[in-house]
Design a protein around this motif. Structure first.
Motif, short mmCIF file in Angstrom:
data_model
loop_
_atom_site.label_atom_id
_atom_site.label_comp_id
_atom_site.label_asym_id
_atom_site.label_seq_id
_atom_site.Cartn_x
_atom_site.Cartn_y
_atom_site.Cartn_z
N PRO A 352 0.90 -1.31 0.16
CA PRO A 352 -0.03 -0.08 0.00
C PRO A 352 0.88 1.31 0.01
O PRO A 352 1.83 1.36 0.72
N PHE A 353 0.49 2.21 -0.83
CA PHE A 353 1.00 3.46 -0.94
C PHE A 353 2.38 3.43 -1.54
O PHE A 353 3.06 4.52 -2.09
N LEU A 434 0.55 8.06 3.78
CA LEU A 434 0.63 6.68 4.52
C LEU A 434 -0.69 6.70 5.42
O LEU A 434 -0.77 7.60 6.09
N VAL A 435 -1.38 5.70 5.26
CA VAL A 435 -2.39 5.37 6.32
C VAL A 435 -2.11 4.21 7.00
O VAL A 435 -1.84 3.30 6.47
N PRO A 436 -2.03 4.20 8.40
CA PRO A 436 -1.41 3.13 9.12
C PRO A 436 -2.37 1.93 9.07
O PRO A 436 -3.48 2.10 8.68
#
Length: 647
Positions: A352-353, A434-436
């Motif tokens: 992701p990302f 960024l999303v944790p």
């Protein structure tokens, strides 16, 4: 060269052909025209040489991705007794010298005497495998850890059986010494029909097959040039980092000969050198290109290994401040604990990302990439050539501009590190978007186990004392998401993608790294192809942990193109393992269907059963796959099913 104690001499190929075709005097077209290697005689007072221990990783040095070092052993000027001055013992001593302490073999009537002489070498351990394919896979796994591997099979029936494994090692740039016990030397040129052949007097079928998947082939059917052919084959494997084929007539291994009457002279592989003017020009052009970029990034590829440039890649990352990602086939070659590591770049199925940062960059440097249909997710990467610096092991390609050859990747990356300005723009952008990770994964009590829960617990098992072997299949995608702690090994075979590779590779890797606990993730379809050599793991006293993921078929094929051929007869795999163990050897098996059972199994495997080979059969639903496999499979399917272009 080192410490001033050297006396170099070049060893040239023999005047005779290197690959002998049934006694024909026609020269081989592949005969080299220049020295294959330089031999360095070291004086006996160099402690580092006399103290060499083959069990270390100091050979040609793939394990720690460092520089090539001399292949060496203590040198004695005393003559060897006639019982030891044989071809077989010379070959055995050479293998020990280059760091091979374990040879994987399958006996056959053409190699039995040779096996006797290999066994007689104190520093060599002969490991008998259940079949030739697994012996080749084991040598592959061994070479990934030690830097070089070796296997011994018999003529044609053994050679053609191991061929698939050798092809896989070739695709991964692994130096393997594939030794075949060949026909009696007196039979060459007689036009006889031999057993283990296809019934024709032409015995070159095996040789011709190996010519396409090895970088050097030698047929030893006389003692006069046997010494030279053996040394040339071994040194070429190390120098080219590819497999070689070495056929030895069955009646020669035990015969004394003057060329084997002394301890083998240690040899040193002359290092390749960069063209300095080309290197300076490439660094100048690249630094100018990257220093003008606003948000450049770095991506590591699988050829970092063969270029021995992993440390240089990290050195460059430290200097420039760019975010660093890896291609899927390079996982394990770049430290994931690095502060600027952002994950795996794999197009639509990236971490992701990660893809967003890579594909939105205005400049990217790819070090050692392989862009094939699998790594490009069916040719769907959103990359532009005019933004890319492609660094190959021996050349640099700058966007739409010039190509610089005769430049070693390691030298280039180290020199570039001194010329780039620090630029953290892309890395700062990564942290902004960024999303944790969300809520922790959980199962209800006694709920059927899911793959994502399984790999959550495997993640918690990883440490510097472990190594992961990922089989071809959904384990590719699930294991890609594992975060590797510093020192944790990781191997899989992406370029060749041979289903069943992991069983033999686990055997070989575990034998090469007894200080690590190997964790192998293997699908049931793959396991059915190569399951036999779990018995060899038991005979060797290995203590790997095998997670057998039983979901009733070839799941990766299902997601590319489904059909009844992807369904297999389901096995009771734990029952099979108990039968293989047969009360002999340390083996512990269990079958888990829910998270509670999995937790208990892992607790036992890492606790009371830590000295056992642990086999945990995990029962999953046939449609329980990673989302990455679903995306990847549909894109690869689209690439495979493209209609023919109009003629």
């Amino acid at each position: 060269m080192e410490n001033g104690h050297t006396a170099a001499f070049a060893v040239y190929p023999p005047k005779r052909k290197l690959s002998q075709n049934n006694g024909s005097d026609k020269p081989s077209q592949d005969s080299p025209k220049r020295p294959i290697f330089d031999a360095i005689v070291y004086s006996n007072d160099i402690g580092a040489i006399n103290g060499f221990k083959p069990a270390s990783n100091d050979v040609g040095c793939l394990p720690h991705h460092g520089a090539v070092v001399p292949v060496q052993n203590s040198v004695s000027s005393a003559a060897i007794g006639s019982s030891e001055s044989t071809l077989g013992r010379h070959l055995a001593r050479r293998l020990v010298q280059i760091g091979v302490t374990d040879v994987f073999s399958v006996p056959g009537d053409f190699n039995l005497t040779l096996l006797d002489h290999l066994i007689a070498e104190p520093g060599l351990n002969l490991i008998g495998c259940c079949n030739e394919l697994n012996a080749g896979y084991a040598a592959d796994g061994y070479a990934r850890c030690r830097g070089v591997g070796a296997c011994v099979v018999t003529f044609t029936v053994g050679g053609l059986s191991i061929l698939n494994a050798i092809a896989g090692a070739y695709s991964e740039n692994l130096p393997l010494i594939c030794i075949v016990g060949g026909p009696n030397s007196n039979d060459y040129g007689t036009n006889r029909v031999l057993h283990h052949t296809i019934g024709l007097p032409d015995w070159c079928q095996e040789l011709r097959c190996f010519q396409t998947v090895t970088c050097f082939q030698a047929v030893v059917n006389n003692l006069e040039d046997a010494h030279e052919l053996i040394d040339t084959a071994i040194s070429t494997a190390l120098k080219e980092s590819k497999p070689v084929y070495l056929s030895i007539s069955c009646n020669l291994a035990g015969i004394p000969h003057p060329t084997f009457s002394r301890e083998p002279v240690p040899f040193f592989l002359s290092p390749r050198l960069s063209n300095q003017m080309g290197l300076e020009a490439a660094v100048e052009a690249t630094s100018e290109f990257l220093n003008k970029a606003v948000k450049p990034i770095m991506v590591g590829g699988p050829k970092l290994r063969v270029a021995k440039a992993c440390d240089a890649f990290v050195e460059l990352a430290d200097a420039c401040g760019y975010p660093i990602a890896v291609m899927p086939s390079a996982k394990g070659l770049v430290p994931e604990h690095h502060p600027h590591f952002i994950g795996t770049y794999w197009g639509a199925v990236s971490t992701p990302f990660c893809a967003e940062i890579v594909e939105s960059a205005d400049a990217y440097i790819f070090a050692g990439p392989i862009f094939n249909d699998y790594s490009s997710v069916g040719y769907s990467l959103l990359l532009k050539k005019e933004k890319a610096i492609i660094v190959e092991p021996h050349r640099v390609v700058i966007a739409d501009g010039p190509t610089f050859g005769c430049i070693l990747m390691k030298d280039f990356l180290q020199a570039l590190a001194k010329r780039l300005k620090c630029n953290t723009t892309a890395f700062d952008n990564y942290h902004r978007i960024l999303v944790p990770e969300g809520l922790p994964l959980r199962c209800e009590p006694k709920e059927a186990l899911r793959a994502n829960i399984l790999f959550k617990h495997i993640q918690e098992m990883l440490s510097s004392d472990t190594a992961v072997i990922a089989e071809t299949g959904d384990s590719w995608f699930n294991c890609q998401k594992l975060k590797l702690p510093q020192g944790c090994g990781y191997e899989f075979q992406m370029q060749y993608g041979s289903i069943g590779w992991s069983v033999g590779a686990t055997l070989g890797y575990a034998q090469a790294a007894p200080n690590k606990r190997v964790i192998a993730c293997i699908g049931d379809g793959s396991f059915q192809m190569t399951a036999q050599d779990v018995s060899t793991m038991l005979r060797c006293g290995q203590r790997s942990i095998i997670f057998l993921i039983n979901n009733g078929g070839y799941t990766i094929e299902v997601e590319i193109h489904d059909g009844p051929y992807n369904v297999i007869k389901n096995w009771n795999c734990t029952g099979l393992m108990n039968a293989i163990c047969n009360g002999d050897g340390k083996c512990w098996t269990t079958k888990v269907r829910c998270e509670e059972e999995l937790v208990e199994a892992i607790k036992l495997a890492t606790g009371d059963k830590k000295d056992c080979l642990c086999f945990i059969e995990v029962i999953l639903h046939k449609d329980d796959t990673s989302k990455e496999l679903l995306q990847w499979g549909s894109r690869v399917s689209a690439a495979n099913s493209r209609p023919p272009n109009p003629q």
